[in-house]
Design an enzyme around this catalytic site. Structure first.
Site, PDB file in Angstrom:
ATOM      1  N   CYS A  40      -6.271   1.626   5.197  1.00  0.00           N
ATOM      2  CA  CYS A  40      -6.854   0.373   5.679  1.00  0.00           C
ATOM      3  C   CYS A  40      -6.360   0.128   7.102  1.00  0.00           C
ATOM      4  O   CYS A  40      -5.478   0.839   7.600  1.00  0.00           O
ATOM      5  CB  CYS A  40      -6.456  -0.788   4.761  1.00  0.00           C
ATOM      6  SG  CYS A  40      -4.729  -1.310   4.956  1.00  0.00           S
ATOM      7  N   CYS A  53      -2.496  -0.452   7.426  1.00  0.00           N
ATOM      8  CA  CYS A  53      -1.745   0.806   7.311  1.00  0.00           C
ATOM      9  C   CYS A  53      -1.987   1.694   8.524  1.00  0.00           C
ATOM     10  O   CYS A  53      -1.059   2.349   9.007  1.00  0.00           O
ATOM     11  CB  CYS A  53      -2.126   1.527   6.024  1.00  0.00           C
ATOM     12  SG  CYS A  53      -1.554   0.659   4.543  1.00  0.00           S
ATOM     13  N   GLU A  93       0.657   3.886   1.815  1.00  0.00           N
ATOM     14  CA  GLU A  93       1.026   4.291   3.176  1.00  0.00           C
ATOM     15  C   GLU A  93       2.192   3.451   3.695  1.00  0.00           C
ATOM     16  O   GLU A  93       3.066   3.953   4.399  1.00  0.00           O
ATOM     17  CB  GLU A  93      -0.177   4.163   4.119  1.00  0.00           C
ATOM     18  CG  GLU A  93      -1.370   5.006   3.709  1.00  0.00           C
ATOM     19  CD  GLU A  93      -2.352   4.278   2.793  1.00  0.00           C
ATOM     20  OE1 GLU A  93      -3.512   4.710   2.737  1.00  0.00           O
ATOM     21  OE2 GLU A  93      -1.973   3.279   2.132  1.00  0.00           O
ATOM     22  N   HIS A 112       0.829  -1.201   0.000  1.00  0.00           N
ATOM     23  CA  HIS A 112       0.000   0.000   0.000  1.00  0.00           C
ATOM     24  C   HIS A 112       0.870   1.259   0.000  1.00  0.00           C
ATOM     25  O   HIS A 112       2.013   1.254   0.465  1.00  0.00           O
ATOM     26  CB  HIS A 112      -0.922   0.007   1.205  1.00  0.00           C
ATOM     27  CG  HIS A 112      -1.996  -1.020   1.122  1.00  0.00           C
ATOM     28  ND1 HIS A 112      -2.982  -1.132   2.067  1.00  0.00           N
ATOM     29  CD2 HIS A 112      -2.253  -1.987   0.200  1.00  0.00           C
ATOM     30  CE1 HIS A 112      -3.804  -2.112   1.738  1.00  0.00           C
ATOM     31  NE2 HIS A 112      -3.371  -2.654   0.603  1.00  0.00           N
TER      32      HIS A 112
END
Length: 165
Positions: free
Chosen positions: A111, A114, A85, A83
């Site tokens: 999410c 993260c 992040e 991801h």
């Protein structure tokens, strides 16, 4: 958000636009996400979602999650991508840059995976452009005292330039 006389973006708009630009590097077929961590009005790191370095991208081999019919917001472990992040945290770490006390600008709400990383990395504030269906993420970010704000970013406008200058 921009000033009436020169269309100069606010700091929030500036940093979110950098996150939006980072998202254009994404190799995810489902959702292109970009992230920027900022402290004291300085960009510390950027990230976007995609396969780990040196591995084949979903753009090239297809989306595992699509093939398995996995809905958005579920079974994060069944994905080739890291991801945005996560990548922004990794970029800062590999560069030896502390992000503790920083602010995250992300094109999408983080999410839960993260969110947990952002909490432990010491991120204090998050600005997002779009939502994401993850109630547990919202709950733990709230419990951690991390403010999450949604930014509405309009299309960029060209500044009016004085041709005599």
């Amino acid at each position: 958000m921009a000033s009436e006389n020169n269309f100069r973006p606010s700091w929030h708009e500036y940093f979110m636009r950098i996150a939006m630009l980072a998202s254009t590097r994404s190799t995810c077929l489902r959702r292109q996400v970009g992230a920027v961590i900022v402290k004291n009005k300085r960009v510390l790191a950027t990230g976007y979602n995609g396969a780990p370095a040196g591995l084949r991208h979903c753009l090239d081999i297809g989306c595992l999650r699509e093939k398995m019919n996995i809905p958005s917001g579920e079974r994060h472990e069944l994905c080739r991508a890291i991801h945005a992040e996560q990548n922004v945290i990794i970029q800062a770490a590999t560069s030896g840059v502390s992000i503790e006390g920083g602010t995250l600008y992300s094109t999408t709400f983080p999410c839960v995976l993260c969110a947990k990383m952002l909490i432990n990395a010491g991120i204090k504030k998050i600005y997002i452009a779009d939502g994401y269906p993850d109630d547990l993420s919202r709950e733990i970010l709230n419990e951690a005292g991390i403010d999450v704000h949604r930014l509405e970013i309009s299309e960029p406008r060209e500044p009016v330039r004085n041709p005599e200058k």
